[in-house]
Design an enzyme around this catalytic site. Structure first.
Site, mmCIF file in Angstrom:
data_model
loop_
_atom_site.group_PDB
_atom_site.id
_atom_site.type_symbol
_atom_site.label_atom_id
_atom_site.label_comp_id
_atom_site.label_asym_id
_atom_site.label_seq_id
_atom_site.Cartn_x
_atom_site.Cartn_y
_atom_site.Cartn_z
ATOM 1 N N GLU A 97 48.601 0.922 57.408
ATOM 2 C CA GLU A 97 49.144 -0.389 57.768
ATOM 3 C C GLU A 97 50.652 -0.310 57.912
ATOM 4 O O GLU A 97 51.323 0.412 57.175
ATOM 5 C CB GLU A 97 48.833 -1.399 56.660
ATOM 6 N N CYS A 110 57.968 -2.183 57.522
ATOM 7 C CA CYS A 110 57.500 -1.646 56.250
ATOM 8 C C CYS A 110 56.498 -0.535 56.575
ATOM 9 O O CYS A 110 55.452 -0.781 57.167
ATOM 10 C CB CYS A 110 56.857 -2.770 55.436
ATOM 11 N N CYS A 117 46.382 5.639 47.837
ATOM 12 C CA CYS A 117 47.428 5.922 46.851
ATOM 13 C C CYS A 117 46.770 6.344 45.542
ATOM 14 O O CYS A 117 45.733 5.804 45.158
ATOM 15 C CB CYS A 117 48.295 4.683 46.627
ATOM 16 N N CYS A 121 47.805 1.292 40.493
ATOM 17 C CA CYS A 121 48.350 0.033 39.951
ATOM 18 C C CYS A 121 47.242 -1.035 40.009
ATOM 19 O O CYS A 121 46.555 -1.163 41.031
ATOM 20 C CB CYS A 121 49.564 -0.424 40.747
ATOM 21 N N CYS A 124 46.906 -3.814 42.946
ATOM 22 C CA CYS A 124 47.180 -3.394 44.323
ATOM 23 C C CYS A 124 45.900 -3.029 45.081
ATOM 24 O O CYS A 124 45.015 -2.377 44.548
ATOM 25 C CB CYS A 124 48.114 -2.195 44.271
ATOM 26 N N CYS A 341 49.679 -5.531 50.566
ATOM 27 C CA CYS A 341 49.606 -4.169 51.073
ATOM 28 C C CYS A 341 48.227 -3.538 50.864
ATOM 29 O O CYS A 341 47.673 -3.573 49.784
ATOM 30 C CB CYS A 341 50.675 -3.394 50.330
#
Ligand code: SF4
Length: 354
Positions: A97, A110, A117, A121, A124, A341
């Site tokens: 993205e 961005c 990832c 977290c 997220c 995100c």
């Protein structure tokens, strides 16, 4: 003609010097490398045929030996405030993205640095399925080129780059540094280092490495909690690099670079948004060359958190400011387009799996 391959990865990841060396190894003139570099960055060519100054034979040789494919736009969503969220397809079928954001001064983009990832977290969407792979410098750069193509119809271009999309940038350190050097190049996009922000969830050894490079980008630390117990709950990386280690690395970073560090703080209702958290944050950052950016949470259905009410966000801000710390509230851009995100990529994966 058979050529011995020089393995630099994709041509968009290569510096002007590397492209020039590649040309000489292919038996072409060195200056063809400069022409290719400018073609990639100034003209944003989509294939070698677009490089009209090149002889046909060299175009064909490169098509055969170094084929390149620019990122494809799979989805394109624009919110009422002008934020554009792009879902882009990589060559191997993975997705990332990229978000283009309008500001008073112009446009920022961005950029994602990884597919997925590994940091996990808990608030997220990007980390929900772990890290799939690293992005190359060229794949990051292409996100900026795609954003520029989008803005060209309005006579605009990207003037700021935030490496804050999907992924932990400092977990892909070498490619991120290469990407920064590429977009900063005077014959490329020539984006000022000071207009580039690198975010991190707190990878302490690589914060120190970034300081050692001497590249004056802005460092943004995703803090999200003012004490270890809460931060470990929200961000597992805090186990490996607790706040004492993180703050020591940040202090050294500011001493070495003389650059102010931004601390990102996502406000989650009744989790980290109380008065005592604001005071603890004020004490933690007091005396540091720091700026706090409070982020109202964009809900992710997979997570149980709720956003803090606007009045609580403002109260949090004024308490932090009482400690002499500059503190702003990030505008909520693009809420109606799944702007948290990683959400678009997640929905695309679900759609493909259905
Ligand atoms: S917030 Fe950033 S570092 Fe944490 S899981 Fe999401 S993408 Fe990774």
């Amino acid at each position: 003609m058979t050529v011995s391959r020089v393995d630099y990865g994709d041509v968009l990841s290569m510096t002007e010097e590397e492209l020039s060396t590649l040309m000489t190894t292919l038996g072409a003139e060195r200056f063809r490398g400069q022409q290719l570099f400018q073609g990639l960055w100034r003209q944003a060519i989509r294939n070698y045929r677009d490089l009209s100054v090149w002889p046909r034979k060299l175009q064909e040789l490169m098509e055969r030996e170094y084929p390149f494919k620019r990122l494809g736009v799979v989805r394109h969503e624009t919110s009422a405030d002008g934020t554009v969220k792009l879902l882009l397809a990589l060559q191997d079928g993975q997705h990332v993205e990229t978000v283009v954001l309008p500001h008073r001064y112009g446009y920022s983009v961005c950029v994602s640095s990884q597919v997925g990832c590994a940091m996990g977290c808990t608030f997220c969407a990007s980390g929900l399925k772990g890290r799939v792979r690293q992005l190359t410098a060229g794949e990051m750069a292409d996100q900026v080129l795609v954003a520029n193509e989008l803005l060209a119809s309005q006579g605009q271009r990207v003037s700021r780059v935030d490496i804050m999309g999907i992924g932990e940038p400092l977990d892909n350190f070498d490619a991120v540094i290469r990407f920064i050097e590429l977009i900063h190049h005077p014959r490329g996009l020539y984006i000022s280092y000071r207009h580039i922000t690198v975010s991190t969830s707190g990878l302490v050894p690589n914060i120190r490495r970034l300081a050692e490079t001497g590249i004056p980008v802005t460092l943004a630390v995703s803090l999200h909690a003012p004490n270890d117990a809460l931060r470990t709950r929200l961000m597992p990386i805090n186990r490996a690099y607790p706040l004492t280690k993180l703050m020591s690395a940040v202090r050294d970073y500011t001493r070495r670079t003389r650059r102010r560090v931004t601390f990102e703080y996502l406000l989650l209702k009744d989790v980290n948004d109380r008065e005592e958290h604001a005071k603890e944050l004020g004490r933690l950052l007091q005396g540091l060359l720091a700026h706090v950016n409070l982020i109202p949470w964009n809900p992710v259905p997979e997570h149980p958190f709720r956003p803090s009410p606007a009045a609580d966000v403002r109260r949090f801000q004024s308490i932090v400011q009482e400690y002499g710390i500059s503190c702003t509230i990030r505008r909520e851009l693009g809420q109606e387009i799944e702007a948290a995100c990683g959400q678009l990529r997640l929905r695309e994966e679900e759609r493909v799996l259905r």
